[in-house]
Write an enzyme that holds these catalytic residues in place. Structure first.
Site, PDB file in Angstrom:
ATOM      1  N   GLU A  83      29.133   8.850  49.227  1.00  0.00           N
ATOM      2  CA  GLU A  83      30.577   8.690  49.105  1.00  0.00           C
ATOM      3  C   GLU A  83      31.244   7.605  49.797  1.00  0.00           C
ATOM      4  O   GLU A  83      32.267   6.895  49.252  1.00  0.00           O
ATOM      5  CB  GLU A  83      31.200  10.062  49.665  1.00  0.00           C
ATOM      6  N   TYR A 120      34.862 -10.716  35.706  1.00  0.00           N
ATOM      7  CA  TYR A 120      33.786  -9.548  36.034  1.00  0.00           C
ATOM      8  C   TYR A 120      32.666 -10.283  36.430  1.00  0.00           C
ATOM      9  O   TYR A 120      31.909  -9.218  37.122  1.00  0.00           O
ATOM     10  CB  TYR A 120      33.718  -8.951  34.593  1.00  0.00           C
ATOM     11  N   GLU A 154      14.787   6.535  54.496  1.00  0.00           N
ATOM     12  CA  GLU A 154      15.572   5.694  53.471  1.00  0.00           C
ATOM     13  C   GLU A 154      16.191   4.580  53.893  1.00  0.00           C
ATOM     14  O   GLU A 154      16.256   3.545  53.206  1.00  0.00           O
ATOM     15  CB  GLU A 154      16.816   6.763  53.093  1.00  0.00           C
ATOM     16  N   LYS A 208      22.335   7.768  42.602  1.00  0.00           N
ATOM     17  CA  LYS A 208      20.970   7.688  43.381  1.00  0.00           C
ATOM     18  C   LYS A 208      19.834   8.349  42.698  1.00  0.00           C
ATOM     19  O   LYS A 208      19.542   9.458  43.201  1.00  0.00           O
ATOM     20  CB  LYS A 208      21.602   8.319  44.865  1.00  0.00           C
TER      21      LYS A 208
END
Length: 122
Positions: free
Chosen positions: A77, A57, A25, A102
């Site tokens: 997290e 934004y 990964e 994910k």
């Protein structure tokens, strides 16, 4: 002071990044999708029609993408917490909700998405 009911929402920010606990990964990277909702009082901007009285934004989206794209970590997290802190760095923001998706997570069963959602306030 109660949190405003007004909010700015960014949905589906797509970022290629190298987060994850597995070496592959980190080496190959994968897609992350970020949703952000920021609660803030939008009445000053609405009444003045002045961008200086809100959170831009477009700039916020760029900041969020940069926060996700850099400095790989193991956990989504941690990515979510990093994004929350970026959003809360804007003084008008009272509360933020961040979801990190994910969709290419290395899971051995068929799935549509994996996500974590956090909420942070001042």
């Amino acid at each position: 002071m109660p949190v405003s009911k007004d909010r700015i929402t960014l949905t589906g920010l797509r970022v290629q990044a190298n987060h994850g606990v597995f070496d592959f990964e980190r080496a190959n990277g994968q897609l992350f999708v970020i949703d952000v909702t920021a609660w803030l009082d939008l009445s000053p901007a609405a009444l003045s029609d002045d961008l200086a009285n809100t959170v831009h934004y477009g700039e916020l989206a760029e900041e969020v993408v940069a926060a996700v794209a850099n400095d790989p970590v193991d956990l989504i997290e941690t990515v979510a917490e990093r994004v929350a802190q970026v959003v809360l760095a804007h003084a008008p923001v009272q509360k933020v909700e961040v979801t990190v998706h994910k969709p290419q997570a290395p899971i051995s069963v068929e799935f549509a998405d994996v996500a974590v959602t956090i909420e942070r306030s001042r």
